[in-house]
Structures are given as structure tokens and as C-alpha cells.
Design a protein around this motif. Sequence first.
Motif, short mmCIF file in Angstrom:
data_model
loop_
_atom_site.label_atom_id
_atom_site.label_comp_id
_atom_site.label_asym_id
_atom_site.label_seq_id
_atom_site.Cartn_x
_atom_site.Cartn_y
_atom_site.Cartn_z
N ARG A 113 -12.79 8.55 -8.47
CA ARG A 113 -12.68 8.64 -7.01
C ARG A 113 -12.28 10.05 -6.59
N THR B 84 2.56 1.67 -3.56
CA THR B 84 1.64 2.03 -4.64
C THR B 84 0.86 3.30 -4.30
N GLU B 85 1.35 4.06 -3.33
CA GLU B 85 0.77 5.37 -2.97
C GLU B 85 -0.63 5.29 -2.38
N GLN B 86 -1.08 4.07 -2.01
CA GLN B 86 -2.40 3.98 -1.39
C GLN B 86 -2.39 4.66 -0.01
N VAL B 87 -1.21 4.60 0.64
CA VAL B 87 -1.09 5.27 1.94
C VAL B 87 -1.20 6.78 1.76
N MET C 152 0.84 -1.21 0.00
CA MET C 152 0.00 0.00 0.00
C MET C 152 0.87 1.25 0.00
N MET D 164 -6.91 12.17 2.07
CA MET D 164 -8.31 12.21 2.48
C MET D 164 -8.42 12.60 3.96
N ALA E 189 -2.79 8.21 -0.61
CA ALA E 189 -4.20 8.49 -0.93
C ALA E 189 -5.03 8.61 0.34
N ALA F 294 -3.32 4.33 -7.41
CA ALA F 294 -3.49 4.21 -5.95
C ALA F 294 -4.91 3.88 -5.53
N LEU F 295 -5.59 3.05 -6.33
CA LEU F 295 -6.89 2.54 -5.87
C LEU F 295 -6.61 1.53 -4.76
N PHE F 296 -7.52 1.44 -3.80
CA PHE F 296 -7.33 0.47 -2.71
C PHE F 296 -7.63 -0.92 -3.25
N ASP F 297 -6.63 -1.79 -3.27
CA ASP F 297 -6.85 -3.04 -4.00
C ASP F 297 -7.64 -4.09 -3.22
N PHE G 197 -15.44 5.27 -0.48
CA PHE G 197 -14.54 5.49 0.65
C PHE G 197 -14.39 6.96 1.06
#
Lengths: 213, 251
Positions: free
Chosen positions: B150, A81-84, A78, A90, A86, B88-91, B101
Motif C-alpha cells: 500500500r 491501530t494507527e489507521q487514523v 482505528m 494520505m 494512515a 494500519a491496514l483499514f480493516d 484507497f
Amino acid sequence: MYSMGIGSLIIVMIVSVCMGSVITLQTALQQAESSWIPAWTIGYTVRTSVILELCPTIISLLLVGNLGSRITAEIGSMKVTEQVDALEVMGINSASYLVLPKIVSSLFVNPALIIISIFFALMGGYITVLASGFITGYDYIDGITYYFIMYDVWYALTKTVVFGFVIASVAAFYGYKIEGGALELGKASTKGVVVASFIILILNLVITNVMLN
Amino acid sequence: MIVVNKVNKSFADKQVLHNINITFEKGKVNLVIGRSGSGKTVLMKCLIGLLTPSEGSIYYGNRDFHHLTFSDQKALRNEMGVVFQGSALFDSLTIEENLMFPLNMLTKQSFKEKLDRVNYCLHRVDLYNTNKLYPSELSGGMKKRAAIARAIAINPQYLFCDEPNSGLDPKTSLIIDELITGITHEFSMTTVVNTHDLNSVITIGETISFIKDGVLGWYGTKDEVLRTENEGLNDFIYAQPITQKIRDFVH
Ligand SMILES: Nc1ncnc2c1ncn2[C@@H]1O[C@H](COP(=O)(O)OP(=O)(O)OP(=O)(O)O)[C@@H](O)[C@H]1O
Ligand SMILES: [Mg+2]
């Protein structure tokens, strides 16, 4: 939490049965030479070693490799892949959002798995006793129920709660710390496993000293 | 409108951004272009608050982002949509849950309202029947579109896209570019796009800031960019054989 435990359940059961079986065999072989030791001591010895040391420590070490590396990989990927990032934009505190649930569920999952493990280890011993015929199944059951001390179980559970915390937090820490590419993921998991195993072994010594002395 | 005012950014002893002054205009697609490693992503991370500038300020209207109180910063973040370089979609979540979300986190809408909004955004980016799919089941271009959906779910005033068409074929790139431009004009957003895609530069660059080694080297529009005398920018634009051929052909 479900996915955390279930993935490890099968391997924990298999390892536990084998562990119980081997320790029973060893104990029986040691005692076979001296006819004056009562038959129930085999069950008693197996129970004590399984509850006090083998299950809490060995299964926790197993879970470091299994559960822990999975947590590192999950959080680490995470991160890469820059999910953190993201989450952060937020306005979510990603550290507590991702790490806390892992730690909390590990505090429950680990003890549950250890209890299952103890059960299967004792079962493994029973099967071995029946198969090898050193003593009767009745003697074995007699041994594992003989002079049963509840404190031993609390002792085991205390250990596993502490180890559960170590497993999840160390794994999450190494996952969260990853900067850069996917290559770092493998390195971080390995490092996390080594460090967590080491901490568990040291803490095992400390807790044993504090609680059994 | 976003005003970047005298921003410096250093990591340890390495200075990445040098005294950057740029104004990103409202209702326009503002491009930031430059070679790999020039500092585009670092600048964008400063804009969205993932990094703090070592010096200088970033104004959103009259709000100085990095000197706001925590809760004001959070409120400002609710006005930002970000499309990251790798989507960076939450997989672990489906596409629908991915869009849901930010709505769950940042709004108090009812489930029905949120679902309507999710479907509206997905249709806006031309994604149909993908609600229950996981990101890994989408193609690269579809992921980009889902990420854009998103980002606009919370109806942001500011949209940030880090290389939205890297890794896409020219045609899909074009669709993404049109989408970003369309959304920007429709909702009058302030949009900042990092890119090194020349097609984007000449088609959607309503303002263009060229960054070279962390310094703002040139500022202009898509109509000016091909006629510039700026040496660094020329090197950047005419680096490829195809653009060189076009230039030679035209002259
Ligand atoms: N966290 C960091 N710590 C140290 N240096 C960094 C960090 N992030 C970026 N840099 C450095 O800043 C410079 C600019 O990086 P940046 O990612 O902004 O480039 P970019 O223009 O986005 O390139 P690309 O087009 O390849 O994405 C690079 O030299 C990079 O090594
Ligand atoms: Mg970049």
C-alpha cells in the motif's frame, strides 16, 4: 448506514413491542376501576405517551448504548491501530472523513428507527388488548386514531433528529479522542454512553418545554 | 534526500528529541535505531508531518516541510509512503481496496490503471490471491507485506517504515528487510526505517543513526557498527546473551 440501522433494528422492535404492551396494560389497569371513562381513552393515552415521550427518549437511550458505543469502538480502534494516522499521511482530514458520515447517517437512521418503534409499540398495545380483553380491539384502534395531531409526530421527529446528532457526535468524539491502547477503548465507550445519555435527558426536558408550551 | 536540522520536540514539559541533525540519503536504506522509548517513532512522526517539531526544520530536497503552504505540504505528502508499526491496514476494506484507497484519494487514474498498479504492487511483495481477503484473514507477515504494498502504491519517493519486522520470526523478518532494500534500490527512494532488530542493523543499514534518550548518539554504516567504541551503542548492541556470545567468540 445500512449496517448502522440493521444491527439495532431487532432490539428496537423487541423493546418497542414490550414497551407498548406494558404501557397499555398499566393504562387499562388504572382505568378498569372507573367505569365512566370511555374505552377509547386507553388507546389515546397509549398513543400519546408512546409518540411524545417513550419512543423518542427510551429508544434514543437504547441507541446510545447500541449505535453509539459501536461508533466509539469503530473510530477508537482505528485510532489505536494507527489507521487514523494512515489517513492523515494520505492528506485526508480524518476527523471529517470518519465522523461526518456517521453523523449524517445517524440523522436519518435514528428517526427511521423511532418511526418503526412507534409502530411496533402501538402493535404491542393492540396485542395486549386482544389478549387481556379489557377493551375490544376496535376501541383501541378508535383510541389511537382519535383526535390525531400531526404536530405530535413532528415533535417526536424533531427530538429524534436532535438525539441522533447527539448519539453520533458524542460517540465519535470519544472514539476520536482515544490515545494509547485497547484498554482505553472500553473506558471511552462507557464514558461516551454516560455523557450522551445525560445530554439526551437534559435536551429532552428543554425540547419538551420549548415545543409543547 | 531528507535533512533533519536542529530538531527539538517536546510534549508539555517533557522534551523527547534534543537537537537532532541527520541526513537521510537518497537510494539508500537509512536506519534509525535505539531502545524502546528513545524517540524513534516521535522522530518519524515529525518526518511525515503527524507531529510538528517544537524547533528546527526538516528539508525534503530544498522544501522545508513544516513551513510549506497547506497545498504544497499536501503535494509533498503524495510523495510519501508510510508503513506503520502495526501495519494500519483499514480493516473494513479488502486488501485490494486498501491498496486502491491511496490511488483513489491521490491520483486521477482510471479504474483499470489503478487495478493494474494494485496487482503489480501485490506481486512485488509476493502476495498472490489475497486481493479479496480482509486484513484479519492475513498472517502478521502478510499484513506487513500488504502494508508495504500500500505504501508503494502511489510510487513514493520517500518510504518510511516504523519497526517493519517487530513481531515477526527471523526468517520472515529477513524477507521483509530484503524487500525494503530491493524496493529502495529499484526505485531509488529515500527510505527511513526505525528498528531495534539487530539482524536488520547489520544487514540493511546503509546509514545508521543511533538515538539514545532523544539524542543522536552515533552515526555510521553497517560495516562500522560492530566495531564501534561508542559506549551507548555497545550497550544497545550487546544487550542480549547471543550477541555477547558472538562478541566473546570473535575476540
Ligand atoms: N503524544 C505524546 N505525548 C507525550 N509523550 C509522548 C507522546 N508520544 C511519545 N511520547 C514519549 O516520547 C518518548 C519516545 O517515544 P517513542 O514512541 O518515540 O519511542 P520509540 O523509540 O518509538 O519506542 P519503541 O521502540 O517502543 O516504539 C516516550 O517516552 C514517550 O512516552
Ligand atoms: Mg516506536
